[in-house]
Structure formats: C-alpha cells, structure tokens
Design a protein around this motif. Structure first.
Motif: not given
Length: 281
Positions: A28-57
């Motif tokens: 259940k814990q699975g694995t974690s990808i941690t992305a840190v840095g630019s707040t300008a890029l943050q909205p895109l990485v967050e949105a892509a991350g949500e979709e990626f997690s749905k496709d990769n439980p």
C-alpha cells in the motif's frame, strides 16, 4: 498430543497471516517520486503527478516548492528524484550541469503584476527597470495615482526572480524589499496591498491583479512564442544521470503527447515544440 499439534498449526497460521498483512501494508505504501523546486512549474508537475499515480497504482508523486535554486541543489545531492527549475543548471552557482539530465518540459511566460488601485496598465522597459531599481518610487511619477510603490520580490535563488532580473531589468538587481518564496503568495500580497508590484509566471496571474503591457506588447503566450514578450523561461525537470525506473517513467509521461497537448496549455504553459525561437541559456 493431537490437541498440542492443533495449537501449533493454529499458531503457524496466525504468524503467516501476520506476514500477509505486513506485506499488504508495504504494498500500500508503494514508492514515492519526490520533485522539489520551482513554484512556477509546480502546478504542472502536481497535475501530471496525479494522473500518473492513477495510471500507476502504488507510485506517489510528492511535489514541493522551495525555488529553482533549492531544486537544483537537492537533485545534485541526490536528495530528491527530480529538481524543478526555471533556470538552466549552468546559470546556478555551485551546480555541475554535467552530472544532471536536463528535461525541458514546457515554457512559461513571466509578467509584472500591479495592484489594481495604482492606476497603471502600461509600462515601458525603462519604467519597469527604474521602479525595481528604486529610481521611481510613486505611481504618480508615471501617470498613476499618488501612491507609494511597494516592491514585492521573490527570494534569492528563485528562478522566476533570476529570469525577471535578466530579461526585464537587463541583468540589474532589484533594490532590497520584502521577499516571498511562493508565486501564489506574491500575487496575493500584490492584490491586497495598495501600490504593490511584483512578478509571477503567467499561470499564477489572474483578475485580482493588473498585468501591464510592456512597450505596447501584451503578456500572452503567443507573444512569448515569437519572443515579442522577452520575459520567459524554459521549465526544466532535472534528474541525475542514473535515475530510478519510476522517475524515468514519470518524465516520459510529462513529455508524452497527452500531457504536452492537454495539461501544458490548459495550465497556462507553452509546449517547447510551439516556440519559434530557442535559448541556449
């Protein structure tokens, strides 16, 4: 004796069930990808991350801000999976770009933002530079209201700030002022503080503030694509030379046709392939 063996078998079953529950929880814990840095890029990485997690439980994408400088230093140290940056690694002191892989995932425009009550909707490049270097201190001096100018800067190491000072201020440094480490916070302060001015990526600008024209040019994606609007940067997702399988898979997902054609423009970014010009740094 028979009863004893039954108790032993029962105990073994209990132990095996315990291991099964432990393995289930670990999965259940699975694995974690941690992305840190630019707040300008943050909205895109967050949105892509949500979709990626749905496709990769089982694979969770943890996205944090902190600024481009933090993202670059953290990925160089191997402390995170991805370092998000508005800057080329070569632009940041102390970063060895040869150790990193540059994944350019989008382009973002950066715009000055002004409090609505300042009475200003247009600036020249010289006026903008004079404001941030302290030569113009009241909006009245350039046709606005009799209101003291309040400068809101991004923190040192912010890719947005470095890009703004490089392309909007001709490499001059802004005067000392209050600093914010978040684009969203900078916008909120400008929106609620009389006379305030700052700068944010297009994706953070909204109707609560004024985005002035600059030399008659509007801050739009179309003008960024042709370099008519010169305050822009590539959005980089830096990884180490040898990153793990999940990180590589996520980077490929962000660069996929789905994300580039849908999420990138939807969130106010520009696909790199749409640019009519190229910058090397």
């Amino acid at each position: 004796m028979k009863k004893k063996w039954i108790l032993v078998l029962f105990a073994i079953v209990i132990v095996l069930l315990g291991f099964a529950y432990i393995n289930r929880d670990q999965n259940k814990q699975g694995t974690s990808i941690t992305a840190v840095g630019s707040t300008a890029l943050q909205p895109l990485v967050e949105a892509a991350g949500e979709e990626f997690s749905k496709d990769n439980p089982g694979v969770f994408v943890n996205v944090q801000g902190g600024g481009s400088g933090t993202g670059l230093s953290q990925i160089q140290e191997g402390a995170v999976s991805i370092g998000n940056s508005d800057l080329f690694a070569s632009e940041q002191t102390g970063i060895n770009e040869a150790k990193l892989v540059d994944n350019r995932v989008a382009v973002i425009g950066i715009t000055p933002i002004i409090n609505k009550n300042a009475g200003i909707s247009a600036l020249t490049s010289q006026q903008l530079k004079d404001i941030f270097t302290g030569k113009i201190t009241n909006w009245q001096d350039i046709g606005g209201r009799n209101q003291k100018i309040v400068i809101v800067n991004r923190t040192q190491g912010s890719g947005t700030r470095i890009t703004f000072e490089k392309w909007a201020l001709d490499n001059e440094r802004s005067i000392a002022s209050q600093e914010q480490d978040s684009s969203g916070t900078a916008r909120q302060i400008v929106a609620t503080t009389p006379g305030a001015i700052s700068y944010v990526s297009f994706s953070y600008a909204d109707k609560s503030v004024v985005m002035p024209t600059l030399n008659g040019v509007k801050p739009t994606n179309n003008n960024v694509k042709t370099n008519k609007w010169k305050i822009w940067s590539y959005e980089h997702m830096y990884t180490q030379k040898k990153s793990d399988e999940d990180t590589d898979k996520f980077i490929k997902f962000v660069l996929s046709k789905h994300v580039q054609d849908k999420l990138v423009p939807q969130l106010g970014y520009i696909p790199v392939t749409d640019m009519k010009v190229e910058r090397l740094e």
